[in-house]
Design a protein around this motif. Sequence first.
Motif, PDB file in Angstrom:
ATOM      1  N   MET A   1       0.847  -1.160   0.000  1.00 31.98           N
ATOM      2  CA  MET A   1       0.000   0.000   0.000  1.00 31.98           C
ATOM      3  C   MET A   1       0.896   1.226   0.000  1.00 31.98           C
ATOM      4  O   MET A   1       1.808   1.324   0.803  1.00 31.98           O
ATOM      5  N   ALA A   2       0.633   2.128  -0.876  1.00 33.96           N
ATOM      6  CA  ALA A   2       1.421   3.357  -0.973  1.00 33.96           C
ATOM      7  C   ALA A   2       1.030   4.302   0.153  1.00 33.96           C
ATOM      8  O   ALA A   2      -0.125   4.396   0.537  1.00 33.96           O
TER       9      ALA A   2
ATOM     10  N   ASP B   1      -4.290  -4.232  -9.336  1.00 34.49           N
ATOM     11  CA  ASP B   1      -2.938  -4.325  -9.895  1.00 34.49           C
ATOM     12  C   ASP B   1      -1.877  -4.373  -8.797  1.00 34.49           C
ATOM     13  O   ASP B   1      -0.905  -5.123  -8.899  1.00 34.49           O
ATOM     14  N   ASP B   2      -2.074  -3.575  -7.734  1.00 38.33           N
ATOM     15  CA  ASP B   2      -1.125  -3.581  -6.615  1.00 38.33           C
ATOM     16  C   ASP B   2      -1.073  -4.955  -5.955  1.00 38.33           C
ATOM     17  O   ASP B   2       0.005  -5.483  -5.656  1.00 38.33           O
TER      18      ASP B   2
ATOM     19  N   ALA C   1      -9.178 -15.660 -12.584  1.00 36.93           N
ATOM     20  CA  ALA C   1      -9.689 -16.246 -11.344  1.00 36.93           C
ATOM     21  C   ALA C   1      -9.451 -15.299 -10.164  1.00 36.93           C
ATOM     22  O   ALA C   1     -10.309 -15.155  -9.282  1.00 36.93           O
ATOM     23  N   PHE C   2      -8.299 -14.651 -10.142  1.00 37.12           N
ATOM     24  CA  PHE C   2      -8.003 -13.673  -9.095  1.00 37.12           C
ATOM     25  C   PHE C   2      -9.020 -12.541  -9.104  1.00 37.12           C
ATOM     26  O   PHE C   2      -9.558 -12.160  -8.057  1.00 37.12           O
ATOM     27  N   GLU C   3      -9.310 -12.008 -10.268  1.00 34.87           N
ATOM     28  CA  GLU C   3     -10.271 -10.904 -10.356  1.00 34.87           C
ATOM     29  C   GLU C   3     -11.655 -11.334  -9.865  1.00 34.87           C
ATOM     30  O   GLU C   3     -12.330 -10.572  -9.163  1.00 34.87           O
TER      31      GLU C   3
ATOM     32  N   PRO D   1     -13.357  -9.167  -1.367  1.00 37.00           N
ATOM     33  CA  PRO D   1     -12.259  -8.193  -1.455  1.00 37.00           C
ATOM     34  C   PRO D   1     -11.388  -8.153  -0.185  1.00 37.00           C
ATOM     35  O   PRO D   1     -10.176  -7.922  -0.278  1.00 37.00           O
ATOM     36  N   SER D   2     -11.984  -8.405   0.961  1.00 33.88           N
ATOM     37  CA  SER D   2     -11.215  -8.343   2.212  1.00 33.88           C
ATOM     38  C   SER D   2     -10.107  -9.397   2.262  1.00 33.88           C
ATOM     39  O   SER D   2      -9.096  -9.197   2.948  1.00 33.88           O
ATOM     40  N   ASP D   3     -10.269 -10.509   1.533  1.00 37.02           N
ATOM     41  CA  ASP D   3      -9.221 -11.531   1.482  1.00 37.02           C
ATOM     42  C   ASP D   3      -7.952 -11.027   0.803  1.00 37.02           C
ATOM     43  O   ASP D   3      -6.899 -11.659   0.919  1.00 37.02           O
ATOM     44  N   PHE D   4      -8.064  -9.898   0.128  1.00 36.58           N
ATOM     45  CA  PHE D   4      -6.927  -9.328  -0.599  1.00 36.58           C
ATOM     46  C   PHE D   4      -6.544  -7.940  -0.069  1.00 36.58           C
ATOM     47  O   PHE D   4      -5.769  -7.236  -0.685  1.00 36.58           O
TER      48      PHE D   4
END
Length: 137
Positions: free
Chosen positions: A1-2, A18-19, A123-125, A132-135
Motif C-alpha cells: 500500500m502506498a 494491480d497492486d 480467477a483472481f479478479e 475483497p477483504s481476502d486481498f
Amino acid sequence: MASYELSGWMWMAPMSLDDVYDDAVDFGAEGEVPVGTPIGTTRLAHVMRVYNSILGGGLGSAMAVVEPAGFERAVAGFRYLGLGDLADRLARSVESYGRPDHDFQEQRGLEQLLRAGDPVGDAFERKAAQIPSDFGL
C-alpha cells in the motif's frame, strides 16, 4: 500500500487489483510471503510461484526450482481461486514426475491450460470481486 505524507499527516492510498497482483507476483518470485499478508494475496503468491516457473520453462523447470511444499501450497491456492481442474492436474503431474508412470500427455495438458489466456489473473479478479477483504481491498 502506498503512503504519502501531506503536511505532517500520513495518508495511505488504497490498494488496487494491480497492486495486489504485483505484490503476489513479487512474493511468489521471492518464495516468501510476509507475515500479516491477507489470505487471498498469500494464496495468489503461492500460485504465482509455480505458475510463473511453469510458464518460464515448463513443469521440469519448476520442479528444479520450487520446493515440494511450494507445490502443495500452489495446489491449495489454485483450489482457493476456483481452479480445481488445474489444481488436480498439477497435483497428479507433480506426484508422478520422474517416475515411469508419469503421464506426459497430462503434463502437456496442464502446461497448455496455464498458457491459455490468463486463467490465474481471471480467477483472481473473480475471487477479489467476491471477497475483497481476502486481498486487503
